[in-house]
Design a protein around this motif. Structure first.
Motif, PDB file in Angstrom:
ATOM      1  N   LYS A  39       1.002  -1.276  -0.125  1.00 55.14           N
ATOM      2  CA  LYS A  39      -0.163   0.091   0.027  1.00 55.14           C
ATOM      3  C   LYS A  39       1.049   1.468  -0.146  1.00 55.14           C
ATOM      4  CE  LYS A  39      -3.748   2.408   2.712  1.00 55.14           C
ATOM      5  NZ  LYS A  39      -4.273   2.461   3.970  1.00 55.14           N
ATOM      6  N   THR A  40       1.804   1.226   0.910  1.00 54.58           N
ATOM      7  CA  THR A  40       2.774   2.385   0.745  1.00 54.58           C
ATOM      8  C   THR A  40       3.638   2.594  -0.329  1.00 54.58           C
ATOM      9  OG1 THR A  40       2.970   2.194   3.417  1.00 54.58           O
ATOM     10  CG2 THR A  40       4.471   3.531   2.505  1.00 54.58           C
ATOM     11  N   GLU A  41       3.891   1.451  -0.882  1.00 50.69           N
ATOM     12  CA  GLU A  41       5.039   1.890  -2.282  1.00 50.69           C
ATOM     13  C   GLU A  41       3.948   2.136  -3.363  1.00 50.69           C
ATOM     14  OE1 GLU A  41       8.419  -1.433  -1.420  1.00 50.69           O
ATOM     15  OE2 GLU A  41       7.156  -1.900  -2.662  1.00 50.69           O
ATOM     16  N   HIS A  42       2.995   1.658  -3.269  1.00 48.55           N
ATOM     17  CA  HIS A  42       1.835   2.095  -4.542  1.00 48.55           C
ATOM     18  C   HIS A  42       1.579   3.592  -4.519  1.00 48.55           C
ATOM     19  CE1 HIS A  42      -1.523   1.770  -7.390  1.00 48.55           C
ATOM     20  NE2 HIS A  42      -2.060   2.252  -6.535  1.00 48.55           N
ATOM     21  N   ALA A  43       1.308   3.995  -2.942  1.00 50.67           N
ATOM     22  CA  ALA A  43       1.211   5.529  -3.053  1.00 50.67           C
ATOM     23  C   ALA A  43       2.449   6.404  -3.269  1.00 50.67           C
ATOM     24  CB  ALA A  43       0.746   5.924  -1.458  1.00 50.67           C
ATOM     25  N   LEU A  44       3.679   5.932  -3.032  1.00 48.06           N
ATOM     26  CA  LEU A  44       5.040   6.413  -3.451  1.00 48.06           C
ATOM     27  C   LEU A  44       5.222   6.504  -5.058  1.00 48.06           C
ATOM     28  CD1 LEU A  44       7.006   5.006  -0.529  1.00 48.06           C
ATOM     29  CD2 LEU A  44       6.355   7.647  -0.765  1.00 48.06           C
ATOM     30  N   LYS A  45       5.098   5.355  -5.420  1.00 43.91           N
ATOM     31  CA  LYS A  45       5.181   5.187  -6.945  1.00 43.91           C
ATOM     32  C   LYS A  45       4.295   6.414  -7.641  1.00 43.91           C
ATOM     33  CE  LYS A  45       6.127   0.358  -7.797  1.00 43.91           C
ATOM     34  NZ  LYS A  45       5.608  -0.916  -8.131  1.00 43.91           N
ATOM     35  N   ALA A  46       3.018   6.579  -7.306  1.00 41.24           N
ATOM     36  CA  ALA A  46       2.154   7.405  -7.895  1.00 41.24           C
ATOM     37  C   ALA A  46       2.819   8.868  -7.745  1.00 41.24           C
ATOM     38  CB  ALA A  46       0.817   7.438  -7.183  1.00 41.24           C
ATOM     39  N   GLN A  47       3.695   9.303  -6.891  1.00 45.55           N
ATOM     40  CA  GLN A  47       4.341  10.537  -6.611  1.00 45.55           C
ATOM     41  C   GLN A  47       5.620  10.300  -7.457  1.00 45.55           C
ATOM     42  OE1 GLN A  47       4.902  11.370  -2.253  1.00 45.55           O
ATOM     43  NE2 GLN A  47       3.385  10.389  -1.883  1.00 45.55           N
ATOM     44  N   GLY A  48       5.877   9.484  -8.118  1.00 45.36           N
ATOM     45  CA  GLY A  48       7.173   9.102  -8.935  1.00 45.36           C
ATOM     46  C   GLY A  48       8.485   8.831  -8.272  1.00 45.36           C
ATOM     47  N   ILE A  49       8.178   8.365  -7.022  1.00 46.54           N
ATOM     48  CA  ILE A  49       9.308   8.101  -6.176  1.00 46.54           C
ATOM     49  C   ILE A  49       9.802   6.503  -6.535  1.00 46.54           C
ATOM     50  CG2 ILE A  49      10.284   7.631  -3.790  1.00 46.54           C
ATOM     51  CD1 ILE A  49       8.357   9.800  -2.936  1.00 46.54           C
ATOM     52  N   HIS A  50      11.276   6.392  -6.729  1.00 40.09           N
ATOM     53  CA  HIS A  50      11.622   4.952  -7.238  1.00 40.09           C
ATOM     54  C   HIS A  50      11.566   4.143  -5.962  1.00 40.09           C
ATOM     55  CE1 HIS A  50      14.329   1.948  -8.848  1.00 40.09           C
ATOM     56  NE2 HIS A  50      15.133   1.879  -7.678  1.00 40.09           N
ATOM     57  N   ILE A  51      11.068   2.511  -6.434  1.00 45.66           N
ATOM     58  CA  ILE A  51      11.110   1.743  -5.254  1.00 45.66           C
ATOM     59  C   ILE A  51      11.982   0.540  -5.700  1.00 45.66           C
ATOM     60  CG2 ILE A  51       9.780   0.003  -4.443  1.00 45.66           C
ATOM     61  CD1 ILE A  51       8.840   2.645  -3.805  1.00 45.66           C
ATOM     62  N   ASP A  52      12.922   0.292  -4.508  1.00 46.89           N
ATOM     63  CA  ASP A  52      14.068  -0.733  -5.033  1.00 46.89           C
ATOM     64  C   ASP A  52      13.227  -2.260  -5.139  1.00 46.89           C
ATOM     65  OD1 ASP A  52      16.328  -2.086  -4.994  1.00 46.89           O
ATOM     66  OD2 ASP A  52      16.831  -2.147  -2.820  1.00 46.89           O
ATOM     67  N   GLU A  53      12.682  -2.335  -6.379  1.00 50.25           N
ATOM     68  CA  GLU A  53      11.679  -3.762  -6.439  1.00 50.25           C
ATOM     69  C   GLU A  53      12.790  -4.937  -6.665  1.00 50.25           C
ATOM     70  OE1 GLU A  53       8.036  -3.434  -8.561  1.00 50.25           O
ATOM     71  OE2 GLU A  53       8.836  -1.466  -9.410  1.00 50.25           O
ATOM     72  N   ALA A  54      14.157  -4.617  -6.755  1.00 45.85           N
ATOM     73  CA  ALA A  54      15.160  -6.033  -6.921  1.00 45.85           C
ATOM     74  C   ALA A  54      15.586  -6.398  -5.553  1.00 45.85           C
ATOM     75  CB  ALA A  54      16.280  -5.450  -7.585  1.00 45.85           C
ATOM     76  N   TYR A  55      14.906  -5.790  -4.465  1.00 47.63           N
ATOM     77  CA  TYR A  55      15.305  -6.160  -3.067  1.00 47.63           C
ATOM     78  C   TYR A  55      14.273  -7.581  -3.002  1.00 47.63           C
ATOM     79  CZ  TYR A  55      15.161  -6.630   2.081  1.00 47.63           C
ATOM     80  OH  TYR A  55      15.187  -6.835   3.260  1.00 47.63           O
ATOM     81  N   VAL A  56      14.718  -8.383  -2.261  1.00 44.56           N
ATOM     82  CA  VAL A  56      13.922  -9.610  -1.806  1.00 44.56           C
ATOM     83  C   VAL A  56      14.142  -9.752  -0.284  1.00 44.56           C
ATOM     84  CG1 VAL A  56      13.433 -12.026  -1.910  1.00 44.56           C
ATOM     85  CG2 VAL A  56      14.118 -10.748  -4.071  1.00 44.56           C
ATOM     86  N   ASP A  57      13.147  -9.808   0.541  1.00 46.03           N
ATOM     87  CA  ASP A  57      13.401  -9.833   2.134  1.00 46.03           C
ATOM     88  C   ASP A  57      14.012 -11.480   2.380  1.00 46.03           C
ATOM     89  OD1 ASP A  57      11.721  -7.751   2.734  1.00 46.03           O
ATOM     90  OD2 ASP A  57      10.160  -8.706   2.386  1.00 46.03           O
ATOM     91  N   PRO A  58      14.927 -11.193   3.491  1.00 51.34           N
ATOM     92  CA  PRO A  58      15.302 -12.425   4.050  1.00 51.34           C
ATOM     93  C   PRO A  58      14.520 -13.468   4.119  1.00 51.34           C
ATOM     94  CG  PRO A  58      16.194 -10.647   5.106  1.00 51.34           C
ATOM     95  CD  PRO A  58      15.131 -10.113   4.278  1.00 51.34           C
ATOM     96  N   PRO A  59      14.694 -14.885   4.188  1.00 53.01           N
ATOM     97  CA  PRO A  59      13.880 -16.024   4.514  1.00 53.01           C
ATOM     98  C   PRO A  59      13.576 -15.900   5.834  1.00 53.01           C
ATOM     99  CG  PRO A  59      16.029 -16.813   4.277  1.00 53.01           C
ATOM    100  CD  PRO A  59      16.347 -15.345   3.962  1.00 53.01           C
ATOM    101  N   THR A  60      12.265 -16.393   6.209  1.00 51.90           N
ATOM    102  CA  THR A  60      11.969 -16.695   7.295  1.00 51.90           C
ATOM    103  C   THR A  60      12.462 -17.763   8.303  1.00 51.90           C
ATOM    104  OG1 THR A  60       9.895 -17.829   6.784  1.00 51.90           O
ATOM    105  CG2 THR A  60       9.509 -15.554   6.874  1.00 51.90           C
ATOM    106  N   PRO A  61      12.494 -17.776   9.465  1.00 48.97           N
ATOM    107  CA  PRO A  61      13.202 -18.771  10.106  1.00 48.97           C
ATOM    108  C   PRO A  61      12.626 -20.259   9.753  1.00 48.97           C
ATOM    109  CG  PRO A  61      12.695 -17.099  11.851  1.00 48.97           C
ATOM    110  CD  PRO A  61      11.996 -16.810  10.414  1.00 48.97           C
TER     111      PRO A  61
END
Length: 257
Positions: free
Chosen positions: A233-255
């Motif tokens: 939700k937050t990234e969608h709003a930021l993209k609408a403002q023209g702000i770059h999102i680091d979409e190449a990033y992947v979260d670390p695995p869960t335990p």
């Protein structure tokens, strides 16, 4: 030469004291939590080596170290370490020198193989966008360790600005504070750095919160789902403002339970 010691997360307390028992005090407090503590005088600070698998790096100007376990998770041994110190051995340092010294420290951590970590639920922002988000939306937002702030950005950082990393099932935060009464750019400032190293399980227990700590494994899937939706939700709003999102990033695995 300054004293040096080695810290590992999830190491047994007995093994740790075999190496550094002459330097550390052991205190047990209700409900049976053991604290391992050490302090150094400002005129003779210590050195610490964070040794996490093949991702070791050292820091200087250390004034105190505290680690603790939790009897409810005794098999995980020492769950976390907190290390406090200065940005240099000197009490005062020029603001631009502090900026360069601190960025060099972040690069040392990166060269040791630690990857940037975005808190789950928070947008994936880089460079000056991350600084702006921390300044206007979320003061504790983790900043980009590969971006060296300009002098103006450096002076605008909020107190306890932080940079977040992970490597080899461990999580590291580096928080920067300074004396608010010494913010004249043309005079020297006083800087303080806090490192927090926690094991993977403890990191995810913090995510579900203290009320669900005892049942964190059962609570985690629901919390991860909520955080994923919050980030989207937050990234969608930021993209609408023209702000770059680091979409190449992947979260670390869960335990792995």
């Amino acid at each position: 030469m300054n004293e040096s010691l080695e810290l590992k997360v999830n190491e047994s307390g007995s093994e740790f004291l075999k190496r550094h028992g002459d330097r550390f005090a052991l205190v047990e407090r209700p409900p049976g939590v053991k604290f391992y503590t050490a302090k150094w005088p400002t005129e003779a600070p210590g050195n610490v080596v964070f040794k996490q698998g093949n991702h070791s790096f050292s820091v200087r100007s250390v004034l105190s170290v505290t680690g603790n376990d939790d009897p409810n998770f005794s098999s995980e041994n020492i769950l976390q370490w907190h290390v406090n110190g200065g940005i240099s051995d000197a009490d005062l340092i020029g603001h631009d020198d502090a900026r360069k010294t601190f960025f060099s420290l972040l690069q040392t951590i990166r060269r040791a193989g630690w990857k940037r970590y975005y808190m789950l639920g928070e947008p994936r922002l880089t460079k000056s966008d991350a600084i702006r988000y921390a300044r206007t939306q979320l003061p504790v937002y983790g900043l980009d360790p590969d971006y060296e702030p300009t002098r103006e950005e450096w002076m605008s950082l909020s107190n306890r600005s932080q940079w977040l990393f992970y490597a080899d099932h461990a999580y590291l935060s580096v928080a920067l504070s300074r004396d608010p009464g010494r913010m004249d750019i043309d005079r020297e400032g006083a800087y303080f750095v806090e490192f927090s190293l926690v094991g993977e399980n403890e990191q995810f227990r913090k995510i579900v919160g203290p009320k669900r700590r005892a049942t964190w494994q059962a609570s985690l899937p629901e919390e991860l789902s909520l955080l994923k939706a919050e980030r989207e939700k937050t990234e969608h709003a930021l993209k609408a403002q023209g702000i770059h999102i680091d979409e190449a990033y992947v979260d670390p695995p869960t335990p792995r339970f």
